[in-house]
Design a protein around this motif. Structure first.
Motif, PDB file in Angstrom:
ATOM      1  N   LEU A  12     -27.333 -23.266   0.867  1.00  0.00           N
ATOM      2  CA  LEU A  12     -27.852 -22.416   1.938  1.00  0.00           C
ATOM      3  C   LEU A  12     -26.951 -22.488   3.161  1.00  0.00           C
ATOM      4  CD1 LEU A  12     -30.439 -20.901   3.244  1.00  0.00           C
ATOM      5  CD2 LEU A  12     -30.963 -23.156   4.159  1.00  0.00           C
ATOM      6  N   ILE A  13     -26.830 -21.364   3.862  1.00  0.00           N
ATOM      7  CA  ILE A  13     -26.263 -21.345   5.213  1.00  0.00           C
ATOM      8  C   ILE A  13     -27.345 -20.871   6.173  1.00  0.00           C
ATOM      9  CG2 ILE A  13     -24.626 -20.199   6.778  1.00  0.00           C
ATOM     10  CD1 ILE A  13     -22.671 -20.004   4.441  1.00  0.00           C
ATOM     11  N   GLY A  14     -27.545 -21.594   7.261  1.00  0.00           N
ATOM     12  CA  GLY A  14     -28.398 -21.146   8.355  1.00  0.00           C
ATOM     13  C   GLY A  14     -27.505 -20.792   9.524  1.00  0.00           C
ATOM     14  N   SER A  15     -27.450 -19.513   9.880  1.00  0.00           N
ATOM     15  CA  SER A  15     -26.546 -19.061  10.946  1.00  0.00           C
ATOM     16  C   SER A  15     -27.346 -18.521  12.121  1.00  0.00           C
ATOM     17  CB  SER A  15     -25.617 -17.959  10.423  1.00  0.00           C
ATOM     18  OG  SER A  15     -24.830 -17.431  11.475  1.00  0.00           O
ATOM     19  N   HIS A  16     -27.170 -19.160  13.261  1.00  0.00           N
ATOM     20  CA  HIS A  16     -27.868 -18.692  14.472  1.00  0.00           C
ATOM     21  C   HIS A  16     -27.395 -17.318  14.901  1.00  0.00           C
ATOM     22  CE1 HIS A  16     -28.040 -18.182  18.900  1.00  0.00           C
ATOM     23  NE2 HIS A  16     -29.272 -18.630  18.742  1.00  0.00           N
ATOM     24  N   GLY A  17     -26.120 -17.010  14.694  1.00  0.00           N
ATOM     25  CA  GLY A  17     -25.549 -15.778  15.225  1.00  0.00           C
ATOM     26  C   GLY A  17     -25.140 -15.947  16.675  1.00  0.00           C
ATOM     27  N   GLN A  18     -24.502 -14.922  17.218  1.00  0.00           N
ATOM     28  CA  GLN A  18     -24.023 -14.950  18.595  1.00  0.00           C
ATOM     29  C   GLN A  18     -24.943 -14.126  19.474  1.00  0.00           C
ATOM     30  OE1 GLN A  18     -21.178 -16.592  19.960  1.00  0.00           O
ATOM     31  NE2 GLN A  18     -22.350 -16.051  21.778  1.00  0.00           N
ATOM     32  N   THR A  19     -25.617 -14.779  20.413  1.00  0.00           N
ATOM     33  CA  THR A  19     -26.507 -14.052  21.312  1.00  0.00           C
ATOM     34  C   THR A  19     -25.695 -13.188  22.274  1.00  0.00           C
ATOM     35  OG1 THR A  19     -28.201 -15.767  21.204  1.00  0.00           O
ATOM     36  CG2 THR A  19     -28.297 -14.274  23.076  1.00  0.00           C
ATOM     37  N   VAL A  20     -25.988 -11.891  22.279  1.00  0.00           N
ATOM     38  CA  VAL A  20     -25.343 -10.994  23.242  1.00  0.00           C
ATOM     39  C   VAL A  20     -26.357 -10.402  24.211  1.00  0.00           C
ATOM     40  CG1 VAL A  20     -23.363 -10.467  21.785  1.00  0.00           C
ATOM     41  CG2 VAL A  20     -25.426  -9.047  21.612  1.00  0.00           C
ATOM     42  N   PHE A  21     -27.646 -10.552  23.901  1.00  0.00           N
ATOM     43  CA  PHE A  21     -28.690 -10.146  24.839  1.00  0.00           C
ATOM     44  C   PHE A  21     -29.964 -10.899  24.494  1.00  0.00           C
ATOM     45  CE2 PHE A  21     -32.279  -7.582  26.313  1.00  0.00           C
ATOM     46  CZ  PHE A  21     -31.930  -7.416  27.644  1.00  0.00           C
TER      47      PHE A  21
ATOM     48  N   THR B  51     -27.766 -16.866   2.761  1.00  0.00           N
ATOM     49  CA  THR B  51     -27.663 -17.088   4.204  1.00  0.00           C
ATOM     50  C   THR B  51     -28.951 -16.634   4.907  1.00  0.00           C
ATOM     51  OG1 THR B  51     -25.260 -16.771   4.162  1.00  0.00           O
ATOM     52  CG2 THR B  51     -26.358 -16.496   6.293  1.00  0.00           C
ATOM     53  N   VAL B  52     -29.434 -17.471   5.797  1.00  0.00           N
ATOM     54  CA  VAL B  52     -30.576 -17.120   6.655  1.00  0.00           C
ATOM     55  C   VAL B  52     -30.048 -16.890   8.070  1.00  0.00           C
ATOM     56  CG1 VAL B  52     -32.812 -17.841   7.575  1.00  0.00           C
ATOM     57  CG2 VAL B  52     -32.141 -18.521   5.254  1.00  0.00           C
ATOM     58  N   GLY B  53     -30.428 -15.780   8.677  1.00  0.00           N
ATOM     59  CA  GLY B  53     -30.017 -15.485  10.044  1.00  0.00           C
ATOM     60  C   GLY B  53     -31.138 -14.802  10.810  1.00  0.00           C
ATOM     61  N   ASP B  54     -30.828 -14.400  12.040  1.00  0.00           N
ATOM     62  CA  ASP B  54     -31.770 -13.632  12.868  1.00  0.00           C
ATOM     63  C   ASP B  54     -33.102 -14.372  13.037  1.00  0.00           C
ATOM     64  OD1 ASP B  54     -31.955 -11.419  14.468  1.00  0.00           O
ATOM     65  OD2 ASP B  54     -32.741 -10.099  12.910  1.00  0.00           O
ATOM     66  N   PHE B  55     -33.032 -15.580  13.547  1.00  0.00           N
ATOM     67  CA  PHE B  55     -34.197 -16.460  13.628  1.00  0.00           C
ATOM     68  C   PHE B  55     -35.188 -16.080  14.727  1.00  0.00           C
ATOM     69  CE2 PHE B  55     -31.134 -19.049  11.373  1.00  0.00           C
ATOM     70  CZ  PHE B  55     -31.898 -19.794  10.490  1.00  0.00           C
ATOM     71  N   ARG B  56     -34.731 -15.517  15.825  1.00  0.00           N
ATOM     72  CA  ARG B  56     -35.573 -15.410  17.017  1.00  0.00           C
ATOM     73  C   ARG B  56     -36.634 -14.303  16.975  1.00  0.00           C
ATOM     74  NH1 ARG B  56     -33.682 -19.171  20.357  1.00  0.00           N
ATOM     75  NH2 ARG B  56     -31.491 -19.782  20.155  1.00  0.00           N
ATOM     76  N   PRO B  57     -36.361 -13.137  16.353  1.00  0.00           N
ATOM     77  CA  PRO B  57     -37.337 -12.039  16.451  1.00  0.00           C
ATOM     78  C   PRO B  57     -38.725 -12.356  15.910  1.00  0.00           C
ATOM     79  CG  PRO B  57     -35.199 -11.184  15.793  1.00  0.00           C
ATOM     80  CD  PRO B  57     -35.088 -12.676  15.758  1.00  0.00           C
ATOM     81  N   ALA B  58     -38.847 -13.170  14.859  1.00  0.00           N
ATOM     82  CA  ALA B  58     -40.180 -13.451  14.309  1.00  0.00           C
ATOM     83  C   ALA B  58     -41.065 -14.147  15.340  1.00  0.00           C
ATOM     84  CB  ALA B  58     -40.059 -14.307  13.051  1.00  0.00           C
ATOM     85  N   ASP B  59     -40.489 -15.063  16.108  1.00  0.00           N
ATOM     86  CA  ASP B  59     -41.254 -15.738  17.149  1.00  0.00           C
ATOM     87  C   ASP B  59     -41.663 -14.742  18.232  1.00  0.00           C
ATOM     88  OD1 ASP B  59     -41.967 -18.484  18.577  1.00  0.00           O
ATOM     89  OD2 ASP B  59     -40.933 -17.236  20.062  1.00  0.00           O
TER      90      ASP B  59
ATOM     91  N   VAL C  88     -31.383 -26.956   9.187  1.00  0.00           N
ATOM     92  CA  VAL C  88     -32.763 -27.362   8.903  1.00  0.00           C
ATOM     93  C   VAL C  88     -33.715 -26.175   9.018  1.00  0.00           C
ATOM     94  CG1 VAL C  88     -34.674 -28.845   9.659  1.00  0.00           C
ATOM     95  CG2 VAL C  88     -32.333 -29.751   9.601  1.00  0.00           C
ATOM     96  N   LEU C  89     -33.560 -25.367  10.073  1.00  0.00           N
ATOM     97  CA  LEU C  89     -34.426 -24.201  10.251  1.00  0.00           C
ATOM     98  C   LEU C  89     -34.251 -23.198   9.106  1.00  0.00           C
ATOM     99  CD1 LEU C  89     -34.036 -23.621  14.099  1.00  0.00           C
ATOM    100  CD2 LEU C  89     -36.024 -24.555  12.917  1.00  0.00           C
ATOM    101  N   GLY C  90     -33.004 -23.020   8.648  1.00  0.00           N
ATOM    102  CA  GLY C  90     -32.768 -22.149   7.518  1.00  0.00           C
ATOM    103  C   GLY C  90     -33.453 -22.653   6.256  1.00  0.00           C
TER     104      GLY C  90
ATOM    105  N   LEU D  39     -39.475 -18.225  10.386  1.00  0.00           N
ATOM    106  CA  LEU D  39     -38.409 -17.603  11.171  1.00  0.00           C
ATOM    107  C   LEU D  39     -37.306 -17.038  10.282  1.00  0.00           C
ATOM    108  CD1 LEU D  39     -37.980 -20.439  13.839  1.00  0.00           C
ATOM    109  CD2 LEU D  39     -39.336 -18.352  14.075  1.00  0.00           C
ATOM    110  N   GLY D  40     -36.640 -16.009  10.741  1.00  0.00           N
ATOM    111  CA  GLY D  40     -35.406 -15.582  10.115  1.00  0.00           C
ATOM    112  C   GLY D  40     -35.547 -14.603   8.981  1.00  0.00           C
ATOM    113  N   LYS D  41     -34.382 -14.130   8.539  1.00  0.00           N
ATOM    114  CA  LYS D  41     -34.280 -13.200   7.438  1.00  0.00           C
ATOM    115  C   LYS D  41     -33.326 -13.791   6.403  1.00  0.00           C
ATOM    116  CE  LYS D  41     -35.061  -9.238  10.486  1.00  0.00           C
ATOM    117  NZ  LYS D  41     -34.947  -9.811  11.819  1.00  0.00           N
ATOM    118  N   VAL D  42     -33.705 -13.690   5.134  1.00  0.00           N
ATOM    119  CA  VAL D  42     -32.923 -14.274   4.047  1.00  0.00           C
ATOM    120  C   VAL D  42     -32.044 -13.216   3.426  1.00  0.00           C
ATOM    121  CG1 VAL D  42     -33.010 -15.547   1.871  1.00  0.00           C
ATOM    122  CG2 VAL D  42     -34.796 -15.901   3.587  1.00  0.00           C
ATOM    123  N   CYS D  43     -30.743 -13.502   3.346  1.00  0.00           N
ATOM    124  CA  CYS D  43     -29.781 -12.619   2.692  1.00  0.00           C
ATOM    125  C   CYS D  43     -29.250 -13.349   1.455  1.00  0.00           C
ATOM    126  CB  CYS D  43     -28.631 -12.262   3.631  1.00  0.00           C
ATOM    127  SG  CYS D  43     -29.151 -11.413   5.136  1.00  0.00           S
TER     128      CYS D  43
END
Length: 390
Positions: free
Chosen positions: A98-107, A140-148, A358-360, A383-387
Motif C-alpha cells: 500500500l501507498i498512503g499519499s497525503h498529496g500537496q495542499t494547494v487550498f 494507493t490511498v489519497g485525498d484523505f481530508r474531504p471525508a472528514d 498508517v492512515l492509508g 478517510l480517503g479514496k482507494v486507487c
C-alpha cells in the motif's frame, strides 16, 4: 506501535507539507493497528515543480489547465519518489502492499464561507493517486481530508489519530507538537480514550521564518539552519506585537491554518511594517522565530486545560531543529518536559509520512481514522479514496 520485523505488511507513506521543501517517504511495517518505522527518505522536488506548487499555494493567478496539469505531474513526481525510496531501501516495489499519499495542499478552507449563495468549506490536495498506483503498481490511498469535511469537520489535523497510537500512556498526559510550515498540537490526557483526544493548528510554524530567509537571501537559502541568522539579530518589539495581534491566535479550536493565513500576504505585511523596513535581516527573522515560539506557548496556556495533565511535550517537524525556537518554548513552559518524537521510534522528520502510511492502512481496511475532537467532525469516518493498481 512496535512490531517484529518478520510480522505484518509493508506500506509507504508519502508526505509533502505546506513548505513544499520536498517529498518525505516512510517505509512502515503494519499489522492491525500496530506499526513500526522501517526506513525513511527525503526526496527533493525539481526546482520548477516546487516553484509551481508555491505559486499555486499562494493563490496567485492561475488557470484550470495549470491546476489539472500540476495534479497529474505531481502524481508522476510522487510515484518517482516512491520508486526512488524503494531503491534506497533495497525493497522491491512488489513487496509493498500500500501507498498512503497525503498529496500537496494547494487550498484549504476548513470553515465555511459564502460562495454562490451558500456557505461552503473546501480543500484541495493534488498529486493524482491513480497515477501513483499505475506508475508504481501499488494500490494507493489519497485525498484523505474531504471525508472528514463532509462529516462537518475542518479536514485537519489528521495526524492526531497516529499521535494517539504512538504516545498514549496510562499515567502520563502528553501533547504532541509538530512544527512544520504550520505548527499544530495534539493533546492526549493520561489514560485517554480516542474521544478524549483533541488537537488544532496553532499558527505559523516555519512558514514565515522560511519565507523571510528566502526574501533576505534572494533565494540562496530556504531556511534558517540552526537559527544562525536569527542568532545575529534582536527582537523588534513593535513588529512582534503587531504580528501577535492576528485574530487567528484568539480563535478557539477546532481550527486549521495554512498559506491562506500565513503565506505571502502575511509575510509581505510583516516586511512593510515601519520597524522591519529599516531593520537588519537577522532582526526580522529573530522576531518571526519568537512569534512562532510565543504563539505555541500562548496556545498551550490558553487552550490546553489543566485537567489534561500534560507533563510532556513531544516535538517533531523541521522546527525541532531550530535551537532558538526550542529554547524559547522550553523556557516558557516550566514543569513540562520536552521530548523528541524519535524517542518513541519515529523521528520527527519522518512522522507525518509515517502517519499517512498508517492512515492509508486504516482506509484500506475500512476503519475510521479521523479524530472528531481534533477536526470538529460530527462522527468518526473512513478517510480517503482507494486507487487499485490492478
Amino acid at each position: 506501535m512496535r512490531r517484529s520485523r518478520r510480522d505484518g505488511s509493508l506500506a509507504l507513506g508519502i508526505m509533502s507539507g505546506t513548505s513544499a521543501d520536498g517529498i518525505d517517504v516512510a517505509l512502515v511495517r503494519v499489522s492491525g493497528r500496530k506499526a513500526r518505522l522501517e526506513n525513511f527518505a527525503a526526496i527533493p522536488f525539481p526546482a520548477r515543480v516546487r516553484e509551481a506548487i508555491l505559486r499555486l499555494g499562494e493563490g496567485r493567478t492561475t488557470t484550470t489547465r495549470e491546476i489539472s496539469q500540476l495534479n497529474f505531474l505531481l502524481g508522476d513526481v510522487f510515484a518517482e519518489a516512491a520508486l526512488a525510496a524503494c531503491r534506497k531501501f533495497r525493497v522491491q516495489p512488489s513487496r509493498i502492499n500500500l501507498i498512503g499519499s497525503h498529496g500537496q495542499t494547494v487550498f484549504h478552507q476548513g470553515a465555511p464561507s459564502q460562495f454562490c449563495g451558500r456557505r461552503v468549506a473546501s480543500t484541495l490536495q493534488i498529486g493524482e493517486p491513480s497515477v501513483i498506483a499505475r506508475r508504481t503498481g501499488i494500490t494507493t490511498v489519497g485525498d484523505f481530508r474531504p471525508a472528514d469535511m463532509a462529516a462537518g469537520g475542518q479536514g485537519a489535523p489528521l495526524v492526531p489519530f497516529v499521535d494517539y497510537l504512538l504516545y498514549r500512556d496510562a499515567r502520563v498526559g502528553r501533547a504532541a507538537l509538530n512544527v512544520g510550515g504550520i505548527a499544530n498540537v495534539t493533546v492526549i490526557p493520561r489514560a485517554a480514550k480516542i474521544e478524549d483526544v483533541f488537537a488544532f493548528d496553532i499558527g505559523p510554524g516555519n512558514m514565515v521564518i522560511d519565507a523571510l530567509v528566502r526574501h533576505f537571501t534572494r533565494g540562496r537559502k530556504t531556511f534558517d539552519r540552526n537559527a544562525e541568522m536569527a542568532a545575529r539579530g534582536s527582537v523588534l518589539p513593535r513588529l512582534l506585537e503587531a504580528l501577535l495581534r492576528d485574530k487567528y491566535f484568539l480563535k478557539a479550536p477546532p481550527k486549521t491554518a495554512g498559506r491562506e493565513q500565513y503565506g505571502e500576504k502575511y509575510t509581505r505585511e510583516a516586511l512593510e511594517h515601519p520597524d522591519a523596513r529599516r531593520a537588519r535581516a537577522g532582526d526580522v527573522i529573530r522576531t518571526a522565530t519568537i512569534l512562532t515560539a510565543l504563539s505555541i506557548v500562548d496556545a498551550i496556556h490558553r487552550f490546553v486545560p489543566r485537567r489534561a495533565g500534560v507533563s510532556e511535550l513531544i516535538v517533531s517537524g523541521g522546527g525541532a531543529h531550530n535551537p532558538l525556537l526550542m529554547a524559547q518554548i522550553e523556557a516558557a513552559l516550566p514543569g513540562i518536559r520536552l521530548r523528541s518524537s524519535g524517542e518513541f521510534g519515529v523521528p520527527g522528520d519522518a512522522k507525518e509520512a509515517f502517519a499517512f502510511a498508517v492512515l492509508g492502512w486504516e482506509t484500506l481496511h475500512r476503519r475510521a481514522a479521523n479524530v472528531p475532537g481534533a477536526t470538529g467532525a460530527r462522527k468518526a469516518v473512513v478517510l480517503g479514496k482507494v486507487c487499485y493498481a490492478k
